[in-house]
Design a protein around this motif. Structure first.
Motif, PDB file in Angstrom:
ATOM      1  N   LYS A  41      -4.884  50.483   8.502  1.00 47.87           N
ATOM      2  CA  LYS A  41      -3.514  50.484   7.978  1.00 47.87           C
ATOM      3  C   LYS A  41      -3.222  49.241   7.142  1.00 47.87           C
ATOM      4  O   LYS A  41      -2.395  49.259   6.261  1.00 47.87           O
ATOM      5  CB  LYS A  41      -2.501  50.514   9.150  1.00 47.87           C
ATOM      6  N   HIS A  77      -1.521  41.162  15.687  1.00 46.72           N
ATOM      7  CA  HIS A  77      -1.501  41.055  17.151  1.00 46.72           C
ATOM      8  C   HIS A  77      -2.619  40.109  17.625  1.00 46.72           C
ATOM      9  O   HIS A  77      -2.403  39.280  18.490  1.00 46.72           O
ATOM     10  CB  HIS A  77      -1.709  42.414  17.814  1.00 46.72           C
ATOM     11  N   TRP A  81      -6.587  51.874  13.252  1.00 44.41           N
ATOM     12  CA  TRP A  81      -5.479  50.910  13.390  1.00 44.41           C
ATOM     13  C   TRP A  81      -5.641  49.759  12.374  1.00 44.41           C
ATOM     14  O   TRP A  81      -4.711  49.413  11.658  1.00 44.41           O
ATOM     15  CB  TRP A  81      -5.474  50.381  14.833  1.00 44.41           C
ATOM     16  N   LYS A 138      -3.660  53.894  26.433  1.00 45.03           N
ATOM     17  CA  LYS A 138      -3.559  53.669  24.984  1.00 45.03           C
ATOM     18  C   LYS A 138      -2.908  52.324  24.655  1.00 45.03           C
ATOM     19  O   LYS A 138      -1.976  52.248  23.858  1.00 45.03           O
ATOM     20  CB  LYS A 138      -2.785  54.812  24.312  1.00 45.03           C
ATOM     21  N   LYS A 139      -3.427  51.271  25.299  1.00 42.11           N
ATOM     22  CA  LYS A 139      -2.819  49.954  25.088  1.00 42.11           C
ATOM     23  C   LYS A 139      -3.827  48.844  24.902  1.00 42.11           C
ATOM     24  O   LYS A 139      -4.897  48.859  25.522  1.00 42.11           O
ATOM     25  CB  LYS A 139      -1.917  49.620  26.277  1.00 42.11           C
ATOM     26  N   ILE A 152       0.401  46.145  24.044  1.00 46.29           N
ATOM     27  CA  ILE A 152       0.784  46.682  22.737  1.00 46.29           C
ATOM     28  C   ILE A 152       0.230  48.094  22.640  1.00 46.29           C
ATOM     29  O   ILE A 152      -0.962  48.307  22.868  1.00 46.29           O
ATOM     30  CB  ILE A 152       0.203  45.810  21.599  1.00 46.29           C
ATOM     31  N   LEU A 153       1.097  49.036  22.318  1.00 42.29           N
ATOM     32  CA  LEU A 153       0.673  50.431  22.213  1.00 42.29           C
ATOM     33  C   LEU A 153      -0.288  50.596  21.028  1.00 42.29           C
ATOM     34  O   LEU A 153      -0.036  50.051  19.949  1.00 42.29           O
ATOM     35  CB  LEU A 153       1.924  51.298  22.014  1.00 42.29           C
ATOM     36  N   GLY A 173      -1.953  51.488  17.762  1.00 44.24           N
ATOM     37  CA  GLY A 173      -1.411  51.969  16.498  1.00 44.24           C
ATOM     38  C   GLY A 173      -0.099  51.330  16.104  1.00 44.24           C
ATOM     39  O   GLY A 173       0.372  51.491  14.979  1.00 44.24           O
ATOM     40  N   HIS A 174       0.484  50.553  17.029  1.00 41.10           N
ATOM     41  CA  HIS A 174       1.788  49.946  16.753  1.00 41.10           C
ATOM     42  C   HIS A 174       1.615  48.651  15.935  1.00 41.10           C
ATOM     43  O   HIS A 174       0.903  47.748  16.354  1.00 41.10           O
ATOM     44  CB  HIS A 174       2.500  49.652  18.073  1.00 41.10           C
ATOM     45  N   GLY A 175       2.273  48.561  14.792  1.00 42.53           N
ATOM     46  CA  GLY A 175       2.201  47.345  13.977  1.00 42.53           C
ATOM     47  C   GLY A 175       0.812  47.106  13.422  1.00 42.53           C
ATOM     48  O   GLY A 175      -0.011  48.022  13.348  1.00 42.53           O
ATOM     49  N   GLU A 176       0.553  45.864  12.989  1.00 44.83           N
ATOM     50  CA  GLU A 176      -0.741  45.523  12.402  1.00 44.83           C
ATOM     51  C   GLU A 176      -1.634  44.885  13.452  1.00 44.83           C
ATOM     52  O   GLU A 176      -1.270  43.880  14.057  1.00 44.83           O
ATOM     53  CB  GLU A 176      -0.540  44.561  11.227  1.00 44.83           C
TER      54      GLU A 176
END
Ligand code: ZN
Length: 330
Positions: A79, A205, A76, A172-173, A195-196, A198-201
């Motif tokens: 990315k 977060h 994560w 997965k959160k 926040i799930l 892998g979602h966003g940066e």
């Protein structure tokens, strides 16, 4: 562990190499003793010490949860950031689970640890110029009351007050619990956001408590059974409540004549009953370097004297105070 050094002293990262490539002998980056590759059905492929006796950096057998979360967070972060897994820091003799952008240590804490060790590890990072973010596995998630360990794993921001991070592998959160407050029974209240994976940066977060945002609020109400609860605590001679009663007597008051119809809820470290307004000292929380006294004072001024049915972040109370001062000056 997910890293080791090979016979040529080259670092091997299991998250970046396929198991077929791994045929030689491998050693721990910290203590240099031999480690062996383990290909399990349950655990992801990892290295394990042949003997842990001489290792200052690794103390425990890693759980599936810990190994898997490290892998997920590594991908994560990757990315958007520079990230290293289990980077051994020789000057600290510590191995953070992840090191982000050379300066941010990420610790995935899945098992309990002593307060002493938590303080040592945190201070060791801070004095060497690293910041450390502790993300908690299932065993350390917040429940009804804060443990001493959890108190010392909380962070603080003007936008979010006291906050705490949790990792939920099953769902997965990543979870942010913020605006953490306590009532007189010691039960906690907070906001929860998820926040799930892998979602966003991920770093964005994690910085969220410090980014500009509209003030949040947390609804509260008076605790109807509180008067009865306090009487019972005194009847059963609870040390904590006898001490509060004693303070009341010293001020010529009686705890049982207190008006319990309003919400008695305060940020951790501030007890609405036992503190007098002019004597607030900052409580000690390992992860918090900010001075909490102004917040506690603003909170008391705004909440204790005019109980509301909502709790707000520290910034809100600071603004109210400024407005009040301006009004007085006019
Ligand atoms: Zn070692």
């Amino acid at each position: 562990m997910l890293t080791a050094i090979d016979e040529k002293n080259k670092l091997v990262n299991l998250l970046e190499s396929s198991p077929e490539e791994l045929t030689g002998q491998y050693f721990c980056p910290a203590c240099k003793t031999e480690v062996v590759l383990k290909n399990g059905n349950i655990k992801i492929t990892h290295f394990a010490h042949k003997t842990l006796q001489n290792c200052e950096s690794w103390t425990e057998n890693e759980s599936v949860q810990h190994l898997t979360l490290k892998k997920i967070l590594y991908r994560w972060f990757k990315k958007s950031e520079k990230v290293e897994v289990e980077k051994y820091l020789p000057e600290l003799k510590q191995t953070p689970d992840l090191l982000v952008n050379d300066k941010i240590a990420i610790e995935v804490q899945c098992s309990s640890l002593s307060l002493k060790r938590l303080k040592e590890r945190t201070e060791n990072y801070q004095t060497h110029g690293y910041s450390v973010i502790w993300l908690m596995g299932k065993k350390l998630w917040l429940s009804h009351q804060l443990t001493e360990l959890q108190k010392n794993l909380m962070y603080f921001s003007e936008n979010r007050g006291f906050y705490f991070w949790e990792l939920d592998l099953e769902r997965k959160k990543l979870r942010l619990k913020s605006l953490i407050h306590q009532d007189l029974r010691g039960n906690i209240l907070h906001l929860t956001e998820e926040i799930l994976f892998g979602h966003g940066e991920l770093l964005t977060h994690l910085r969220q408590p410090f980014s500009a945002q509209a003030p949040l609020s947390l609804p509260v109400s008076a605790d109807r059974g509180l008067f009865h609860f306090v009487r019972q605590q005194l009847f059963h001679r609870s040390t904590k409540w006898l001490e509060i009663q004693e303070k009341y007597y010293q001020q010529g008051k009686n705890l049982l004549t207190e008006n319990f119809d309003k919400p008695y809820i305060a940020p951790p470290g501030l007890n609405l009953l036992s503190v007098s307004d002019d004597k607030i000292s900052s409580a000690n929380f390992t992860q918090i370097t900010q001075n909490l006294v102004p917040y506690y004072q603003n909170f008391l001024e705004n909440f204790k004297k005019n109980p509301r049915n909502k709790l707000y972040p520290p910034r809100f109370y600071a603004i109210i105070k400024e407005v009040n001062n301006e009004t007085k000056a006019k």
